[in-house]
Write an enzyme that holds these catalytic residues in place. Sequence first.
Site, PDB file in Angstrom:
ATOM      1  N   GLU A  91       0.561 -11.850  -9.683  1.00  0.00           N
ATOM      2  CA  GLU A  91      -0.679 -11.184 -10.043  1.00  0.00           C
ATOM      3  C   GLU A  91      -0.423  -9.840 -10.688  1.00  0.00           C
ATOM      4  OE1 GLU A  91      -4.510 -12.631  -7.403  1.00  0.00           O
ATOM      5  OE2 GLU A  91      -3.702 -10.618  -7.150  1.00  0.00           O
ATOM      6  N   CYS A 104      -0.923  -2.423 -12.528  1.00  0.00           N
ATOM      7  CA  CYS A 104       0.097  -2.709 -11.520  1.00  0.00           C
ATOM      8  C   CYS A 104       0.787  -4.009 -11.895  1.00  0.00           C
ATOM      9  CB  CYS A 104      -0.556  -2.813 -10.145  1.00  0.00           C
ATOM     10  SG  CYS A 104       0.633  -3.083  -8.820  1.00  0.00           S
ATOM     11  N   CYS A 111      10.052 -11.842  -2.961  1.00  0.00           N
ATOM     12  CA  CYS A 111      10.825 -10.622  -2.719  1.00  0.00           C
ATOM     13  C   CYS A 111      11.854 -10.895  -1.630  1.00  0.00           C
ATOM     14  CB  CYS A 111       9.911  -9.482  -2.292  1.00  0.00           C
ATOM     15  SG  CYS A 111      10.762  -7.894  -2.104  1.00  0.00           S
ATOM     16  N   CYS A 115      10.307  -6.657   4.026  1.00  0.00           N
ATOM     17  CA  CYS A 115       9.638  -5.627   4.819  1.00  0.00           C
ATOM     18  C   CYS A 115       8.657  -6.284   5.789  1.00  0.00           C
ATOM     19  CB  CYS A 115       8.909  -4.650   3.906  1.00  0.00           C
ATOM     20  SG  CYS A 115      10.012  -3.709   2.832  1.00  0.00           S
ATOM     21  N   CYS A 118       4.969  -6.746   4.801  1.00  0.00           N
ATOM     22  CA  CYS A 118       4.741  -7.352   3.487  1.00  0.00           C
ATOM     23  C   CYS A 118       4.784  -8.871   3.585  1.00  0.00           C
ATOM     24  CB  CYS A 118       5.792  -6.853   2.505  1.00  0.00           C
ATOM     25  SG  CYS A 118       5.677  -7.620   0.878  1.00  0.00           S
ATOM     26  N   GLU A 166      10.915  -6.267  -5.668  1.00  0.00           N
ATOM     27  CA  GLU A 166      11.627  -4.987  -5.659  1.00  0.00           C
ATOM     28  C   GLU A 166      12.190  -4.776  -7.064  1.00  0.00           C
ATOM     29  OE1 GLU A 166      13.367  -1.857  -5.793  1.00  0.00           O
ATOM     30  OE2 GLU A 166      12.650  -2.094  -3.726  1.00  0.00           O
ATOM     31  N   LEU A 220       8.729   4.620   2.178  1.00  0.00           N
ATOM     32  CA  LEU A 220       9.477   5.190   3.293  1.00  0.00           C
ATOM     33  C   LEU A 220       9.028   4.599   4.626  1.00  0.00           C
ATOM     34  CD1 LEU A 220      11.681   7.269   3.942  1.00  0.00           C
ATOM     35  CD2 LEU A 220       9.871   8.974   4.238  1.00  0.00           C
ATOM     36  N   HIS A 221       7.798   4.851   5.033  1.00  0.00           N
ATOM     37  CA  HIS A 221       7.140   4.178   6.161  1.00  0.00           C
ATOM     38  C   HIS A 221       7.661   4.524   7.553  1.00  0.00           C
ATOM     39  CE1 HIS A 221       5.321   1.986   2.937  1.00  0.00           C
ATOM     40  NE2 HIS A 221       6.445   1.406   2.610  1.00  0.00           N
ATOM     41  N   ASN A 301      -3.712  -3.513   5.613  1.00  0.00           N
ATOM     42  CA  ASN A 301      -4.613  -4.632   5.820  1.00  0.00           C
ATOM     43  C   ASN A 301      -3.818  -5.790   6.425  1.00  0.00           C
ATOM     44  OD1 ASN A 301      -7.362  -3.953   4.885  1.00  0.00           O
ATOM     45  ND2 ASN A 301      -6.291  -3.495   2.982  1.00  0.00           N
ATOM     46  N   CYS A 344      -6.018  -3.182  -1.379  1.00  0.00           N
ATOM     47  CA  CYS A 344      -4.749  -3.061  -0.686  1.00  0.00           C
ATOM     48  C   CYS A 344      -4.655  -4.089   0.443  1.00  0.00           C
ATOM     49  CB  CYS A 344      -4.647  -1.649  -0.127  1.00  0.00           C
ATOM     50  SG  CYS A 344      -3.068  -0.885  -0.364  1.00  0.00           S
TER      51      CYS A 344
END
Length: 377
Positions: A91, A104, A111, A115, A118, A166, A220-221, A301, A344
Amino acid sequence: MTANLLDFDLDGLAAFCEQLGEKRFRATQLFRWIHQRGASDFGQMTDLAKSLREKLAGVARVEGLAVVSRHESTDGTVKWLFDVGNGDVIETVFIPEADRGTLCISSQAGCAVGCRFCSTGHQGFSRNLTTAEIVAQLWFAEHFLRAHLGRQDRVISNVVMMGMGEPLQNYAQLLPALRVMLDDHAYGLSRRRVTVSTSGVVPMIDRLAEDCPVALAVSLHAPYDELRDNLVPLNKKYPIDELLAACLRYQGAAPRDFITFEYCMLDGVNDQPEHARALVALMKVHGDLGLSCKFNLIPFNPFPASGLKRSDMSQVVAFSKILLEAGIVTTVRKTRGDDIDAACGQLAGDVQDRTGVDRRMAAQRQVMLGGIKVVVA
């Protein structure tokens, strides 16, 4: 097999034209037709010599991606679902604002980083996109939107490599795509307005600083390695201090005088006051070394496989207050396109693959790299 000219930056297209016995200025003309005018038919390129147009017709093509669907939100956000073959879809999302239009873009189908927050990472990695597939997202969106909005001037002013994948794990294909975006004969975007988001591939951050320094966003998170190891497995290879040292090196070449850090707010996991204070301490250590930063806090979300929950907004506000009081520039990500599942982390519905067979993914794919989450069903 003919060459897809969307695969080439200007130097690559010049080399291709030289193989046809043509001078570089012909490549520049061709480049402008493709990217500035959105042309895909060589017959339309009337200032090219007829002999060159005939040569190109036999050895080259300008081929975009097949559009599976398009949805437009009441807030103006537009998302496209593109078919990239073998059952893989990606997308692309356009986000209009008063002073900019941001696209975007995805860099991979799937990926490999994995993560925890994700869904794409839970689905695994399919393949890298080609340069043509990366550029085609911008090529299609820019010229579609001009026609759709009735505009002659440029619609897309910013590009963020924050979609599926990534980007720095697809560096060979990413680099010429970035050069196309920046080229004045193509889209003419400034380095400040093109952002690459990464989960922290340290060697490639250094490569990007040398080859094509654009704006950098780092997912970072977490304020310390033990927690980030759990959320971003790549941290086990490139821990936080090593990552932030790379960011400081990058800052010297970057078009902005700060690095953006993305921080997804996860209830009870990384959103407590002690996490904020640890983040302040971390940034002070590296700030004393010269690192300048901005934090973008992102409401999460949830999706079932994550086992994670969204932080309450009061917690997000309290967290941001601690950072702000410490002098750290901090923003909270605003969601867009909720009504078309383009906000998001929202999940989209079923799609059909190229054969038209109804196909439900094991779990819908969503992307959370750099704060804009793009959903792929």
